[in-house]
Design a protein around this motif. Structure first.
Motif, PDB file in Angstrom:
ATOM      1  N   ARG A  26       0.838  -1.206   0.000  1.00 30.19           N
ATOM      2  CA  ARG A  26       0.000   0.000   0.000  1.00 30.19           C
ATOM      3  C   ARG A  26       0.867   1.249   0.000  1.00 30.19           C
ATOM      4  O   ARG A  26       0.651   2.172  -0.785  1.00 30.19           O
ATOM      5  N   GLY A  64      -3.104   5.693  -0.527  1.00 31.35           N
ATOM      6  CA  GLY A  64      -2.960   4.907   0.702  1.00 31.35           C
ATOM      7  C   GLY A  64      -3.790   5.433   1.855  1.00 31.35           C
ATOM      8  O   GLY A  64      -4.011   4.725   2.838  1.00 31.35           O
ATOM      9  N   MET A  69      -9.567   2.630   1.248  1.00 28.38           N
ATOM     10  CA  MET A  69      -8.331   1.901   1.559  1.00 28.38           C
ATOM     11  C   MET A  69      -8.256   1.654   3.068  1.00 28.38           C
ATOM     12  O   MET A  69      -7.900   0.560   3.511  1.00 28.38           O
TER      13      MET A  69
END
Length: 194
Positions: free
Chosen positions: A47, A63, A68
């Motif tokens: 990530r 990220g 996410m």
């Protein structure tokens, strides 16, 4: 780490631009890593690597996008990070062994070196990198201690945290476990070698 090359290869196979891939595809890639059995920390490295090279999505680094974050909460619940060290060792055994040794003056230089290293490690509870950074050129002796001033920041140091001095103090309770006495003998014995 190989995270970006692996991500790039995956994107080539999917006919995606690795720096402009849709968030759904990034999540699909990270999910495939989870299915392969990779751990939370490892997937998090991917990530971070992708986020460092990817254009922002909806004004935020990929990220840090809310989807996410939700995905990683799920990964955390499915596969929580494991402790880095799964076992600990019994310091009592080590201390009993050190107590069983002859006096410092009678130890071989090899055994004395190992004794000093172990006592310093136990007294400071420092990382290996911190212990390696201890240098007698940056040490001064007081009546009851040795004080080291590391010249390099420790692995866990930050710009706002000052470099911490390491003090090894006399242990009057048991001279066989006294790091100062052991280090004194070590320095005396190795002086001709330095």
């Amino acid at each position: 780490h190989d995270a970006l090359p692996i991500w790039n290869c995956w994107c080539v196979k999917q006919h995606l631009d690795p720096v402009r891939a849709p968030l759904a595809d990034i999540l699909e890639f990270l999910h495939s890593l989870l299915q392969e059995g990779l751990q939370y920390r490892t997937i998090n490295v991917y990530r971070s690597a992708i986020s460092s090279a990817h254009v922002p999505v909806e004004g935020a680094p990929v990220g840090q996008h809310p989807l996410m974050s939700r995905f990683f909460k799920g990964v955390f619940n499915i596969r929580p990070p494991q402790p880095k060290y799964g076992v600990t060792w019994d310091t009592g055994k080590v201390l009993r062994y050190i107590r069983s040794l002859p006096p410092n003056k009678e130890l071989s230089l090899r055994l004395l070196t190992m004794k000093v290293a172990m006592l310093v490690a136990l007294v400071t509870a420092g990382r290996c990198s911190s212990l390696v950074a201890l240098d007698i050129q940056y040490m001064h002796r007081t009546r009851t201690s040795f004080v080291f001033t590391p010249v390099k920041p420790a692995k866990c140091s930050t710009a706002t945290k000052a470099v911490r001095q390491v003090t090894l103090s006399h242990y009057p309770v048991d001279s066989k476990l006294c790091v100062v006495k052991a280090l004194d003998e070590y320095l005396r014995r190795t002086k001709p070698l330095r």
